[in-house]
Design a protein around this motif. Sequence first.
Motif, mmCIF file in Angstrom:
data_model
loop_
_atom_site.group_PDB
_atom_site.id
_atom_site.type_symbol
_atom_site.label_atom_id
_atom_site.label_comp_id
_atom_site.label_asym_id
_atom_site.label_seq_id
_atom_site.Cartn_x
_atom_site.Cartn_y
_atom_site.Cartn_z
ATOM 1 N N LYS A 286 74.222 5.984 4.751
ATOM 2 C CA LYS A 286 74.307 5.421 3.394
ATOM 3 C C LYS A 286 74.554 6.508 2.336
ATOM 4 N N ILE A 287 75.050 7.660 2.783
ATOM 5 C CA ILE A 287 75.362 8.760 1.860
ATOM 6 C C ILE A 287 76.825 8.656 1.452
ATOM 7 N N THR A 288 77.073 8.806 0.156
ATOM 8 C CA THR A 288 78.443 8.720 -0.358
ATOM 9 C C THR A 288 79.103 10.092 -0.351
ATOM 10 N N HIS A 289 80.261 10.151 0.277
ATOM 11 C CA HIS A 289 81.073 11.356 0.293
ATOM 12 C C HIS A 289 82.377 11.057 -0.452
ATOM 13 N N THR A 290 83.332 11.965 -0.332
ATOM 14 C CA THR A 290 84.656 11.769 -0.936
ATOM 15 C C THR A 290 85.713 11.832 0.151
ATOM 16 N N MET A 291 86.608 10.869 0.127
ATOM 17 C CA MET A 291 87.730 10.890 1.065
ATOM 18 C C MET A 291 88.988 11.293 0.293
#
Length: 335
Positions: A286-291
């Motif tokens: 549930k961790i937001t990263h960047t694509m």
Amino acid sequence: MEEQEIIPSKIITDDEQLPPKITKESFAAASSSKQGRTMFWVKCVLYTLLSSFLIAFAAQTLIAPNNFTIGGISGIAILVSVATEGRVPQSLILFSLNLPLVVLAFFLVKKRFALLSAMNITTQTIWLFVFEQLFGDFKIQFPNEGGEKIFAAIAAGLCIGTAIALAFKVGGSTGGADILAVMIQRKVGAASIAWMLFGLNVTVIGSSFFFLNKDATDITIRLLPIMMSAFESYIESRTNESVTNGFQSAREFRIITDRPEAMAKALMKELSRGVTALPATGMYTKITHTMLLCVVSRRQVVTLKRIMKQVDPDSFAVMSNVSQVLGLGFYTDEM
């Protein structure tokens, strides 16, 4: 075994100059410069010489000696030459029938297209004349037994399909049905010029039944030239599409990273490619990263992988093949 040390990439600061953005104006200025025009016409001449040679070579040494034909005006030239027992050369028929089509293309399509098509037709005629006069005995002829003749159709399809793709690449054509296909496409639209050519060639191929192997009593022998011609046309169409897409193929990377700013700046600076950032949430953590989405040419793949290791060794990437890329910075439609 010791792990290799990863050398961090040089961080690009906000003050450091990125490559200038490619715009229609800058691209037009580069194309219209003296160097740009010179490089374009050098490429046109080289592609035209190779394209016309491949067609002449296939027609004179592979198709006619193995007693089948192809579609379009080249096929008509072969049939007339066979029907007249060589008294009317292919080169003369090819040039005579293509001349009015080039004139039509000059008024109905584009002047550059007509000029490049005329160059290709003229060099085809010269190559054919050279083969007829100097290398008339040079023929790659396969025996009737054992099905070896199919290799002549395969080789001819590869040669002519490549020739058509090279001509289209610089904004011209190889003449004949190619010119008709482009004119029809501009009026009614078509998803693929290659498959339109396949349809236009059926009529010429079917007429070979009345000219080739006409003395044979076995119907399969009479139909053999048609089957070989149809197979050659299929190989030609597939080769045309493969070579055309090969010119315009690329690699798409989707990079999941926690250092998007540094990664994007390194990609834009070293590869001169645009980068698009999208939020990406891992459904397990549930961790937001960047694509980061970036499309690069095939020769830039190694550099992109190096940038990933240097900027963010923990990044994750998915690479996929892209058959065509349209837009500024990659390839442009020159027709």
